[in-house]
Design a protein around this motif. Structure first.
Motif, PDB file in Angstrom:
ATOM      1  N   GLU A 109       2.040  14.622  -8.398  1.00 63.88           N
ATOM      2  CA  GLU A 109       2.918  15.487  -8.514  1.00 63.88           C
ATOM      3  C   GLU A 109       3.234  15.726  -9.797  1.00 63.88           C
ATOM      4  O   GLU A 109       3.396  17.034 -10.288  1.00 63.88           O
ATOM      5  N   GLN A 151       2.378   1.953  -3.371  1.00 66.31           N
ATOM      6  CA  GLN A 151       1.185   2.426  -4.292  1.00 66.31           C
ATOM      7  C   GLN A 151       0.835   3.709  -4.093  1.00 66.31           C
ATOM      8  O   GLN A 151       0.890   4.371  -4.966  1.00 66.31           O
ATOM      9  N   ASN A 152       0.810   3.990  -2.928  1.00 70.24           N
ATOM     10  CA  ASN A 152       0.607   5.426  -2.469  1.00 70.24           C
ATOM     11  C   ASN A 152       1.812   6.347  -2.991  1.00 70.24           C
ATOM     12  O   ASN A 152       1.477   7.460  -3.618  1.00 70.24           O
ATOM     13  N   GLN A 153       2.964   6.086  -2.946  1.00 67.35           N
ATOM     14  CA  GLN A 153       4.220   6.889  -3.319  1.00 67.35           C
ATOM     15  C   GLN A 153       3.995   7.143  -4.701  1.00 67.35           C
ATOM     16  O   GLN A 153       4.295   8.134  -5.348  1.00 67.35           O
ATOM     17  N   LEU A 172       1.247   6.861  -6.821  1.00 68.15           N
ATOM     18  CA  LEU A 172      -0.031   7.695  -6.810  1.00 68.15           C
ATOM     19  C   LEU A 172       0.331   9.257  -6.528  1.00 68.15           C
ATOM     20  O   LEU A 172       0.224  10.112  -7.244  1.00 68.15           O
ATOM     21  N   LEU A 173       1.289   9.270  -5.564  1.00 70.01           N
ATOM     22  CA  LEU A 173       1.626  10.746  -5.020  1.00 70.01           C
ATOM     23  C   LEU A 173       2.519  11.323  -5.972  1.00 70.01           C
ATOM     24  O   LEU A 173       2.582  12.525  -6.618  1.00 70.01           O
ATOM     25  N   ARG A 174       3.596  10.468  -6.726  1.00 74.35           N
ATOM     26  CA  ARG A 174       4.351  10.959  -7.880  1.00 74.35           C
ATOM     27  C   ARG A 174       3.701  11.322  -8.933  1.00 74.35           C
ATOM     28  O   ARG A 174       3.812  12.283  -9.658  1.00 74.35           O
ATOM     29  N   GLN A 175       2.696  10.610  -9.226  1.00 75.65           N
ATOM     30  CA  GLN A 175       1.868  10.669 -10.342  1.00 75.65           C
ATOM     31  C   GLN A 175       0.892  11.924 -10.489  1.00 75.65           C
ATOM     32  O   GLN A 175       0.971  12.996 -11.160  1.00 75.65           O
ATOM     33  N   ALA A 186       0.815  -1.272  -0.003  1.00 78.70           N
ATOM     34  CA  ALA A 186      -0.092   0.104  -0.169  1.00 78.70           C
ATOM     35  C   ALA A 186       0.854   1.262  -0.145  1.00 78.70           C
ATOM     36  O   ALA A 186       0.480   2.146  -0.603  1.00 78.70           O
ATOM     37  N   TYR A 187       1.865   1.151   0.688  1.00 80.45           N
ATOM     38  CA  TYR A 187       2.761   2.254   0.714  1.00 80.45           C
ATOM     39  C   TYR A 187       3.557   2.680  -0.377  1.00 80.45           C
ATOM     40  O   TYR A 187       3.601   3.703  -1.112  1.00 80.45           O
TER      41      TYR A 187
END
Length: 194
Positions: free
Chosen positions: A29, A20-22, A24-27, A17-18
């Motif tokens: 950003e 996956q979240n990283q 998504l955050l990068r995307q 999940a971590y």
């Protein structure tokens, strides 16, 4: 056994999940910093990058340069063939810029037909060479295919200014002035459209 598997899942799932979240955050950003059509950076990201270069200049005397570009005849293309064809022209210019940049440089789309390139650790002269390379090696002979089977030449009016020749606050203005001079020169040879 089942218990070991459960323990393993407890450890690995949050990790999955971590990541996956990283991702998504990068995307997100990237999305926030990039122009949707061209994938080049947007004005907000460019401003941030220019500020960082200004700090390097103030702190360490490291020069940088700005190159401003304006696509020629985009309006004509949009009006005659529609915005999809106009978009092809914009994308062709963006690709050309991307392929000419060093990894430390930043290209941004700042308006419909306008681009700004930030050349890090560069002088006014370096920016001149960059423009020359673009015009003689990249844009010369570059064209897009029109729906009627003809080719439309990709041309861009460019101007530059470096911190070794111009004060920081005048960089954009000077590059802009040169770009407009180049545009006038271009339209002296080509029928001006509206």
């Amino acid at each position: 056994d089942a218990e070991e598997l459960a323990t393993f899942r407890l450890i690995t799932e949050p990790l999955g999940a971590y990541f996956q979240n990283q991702l998504l955050l990068r995307q997100l950003e990237e999305k926030a910093n990039k122009d949707a059509l061209t994938g080049l950076f947007n004005r907000g990201y460019l401003s941030q990058a220019i500020e960082e270069e200004q700090e390097k200049f103030h702190g360490y005397g490291i020069h940088h340069a700005l190159v401003l570009g304006d696509i020629n005849q985009l309006k004509k293309l949009n009006d005659q063939y529609g915005h999809e064809v106009g978009d092809q022209l914009i994308v062709a210019v963006a690709e050309a810029l991307r392929n000419t940049l060093r990894s430390t440089d930043i290209a941004a789309r700042t308006g419909g037909d306008e681009f700004v390139v930030l050349l890090t650790n560069s002088t006014d002269d370096d920016a001149g060479h960059f423009i020359e390379r673009l015009q003689t090696h990249i844009f010369s002979g570059l064209s897009i295919s029109l729906p009627d089977g003809t080719e439309f030449p990709v041309t861009v009016s460019l101007g530059k200014a470096g911190t070794d020749m111009h004060p920081l606050e005048a960089l954009a203005k000077e590059a802009d002035r040169q770009m407009y001079a180049a545009k006038e020169q271009f339209y002296a040879t080509v029928q001006r459209y509206r």
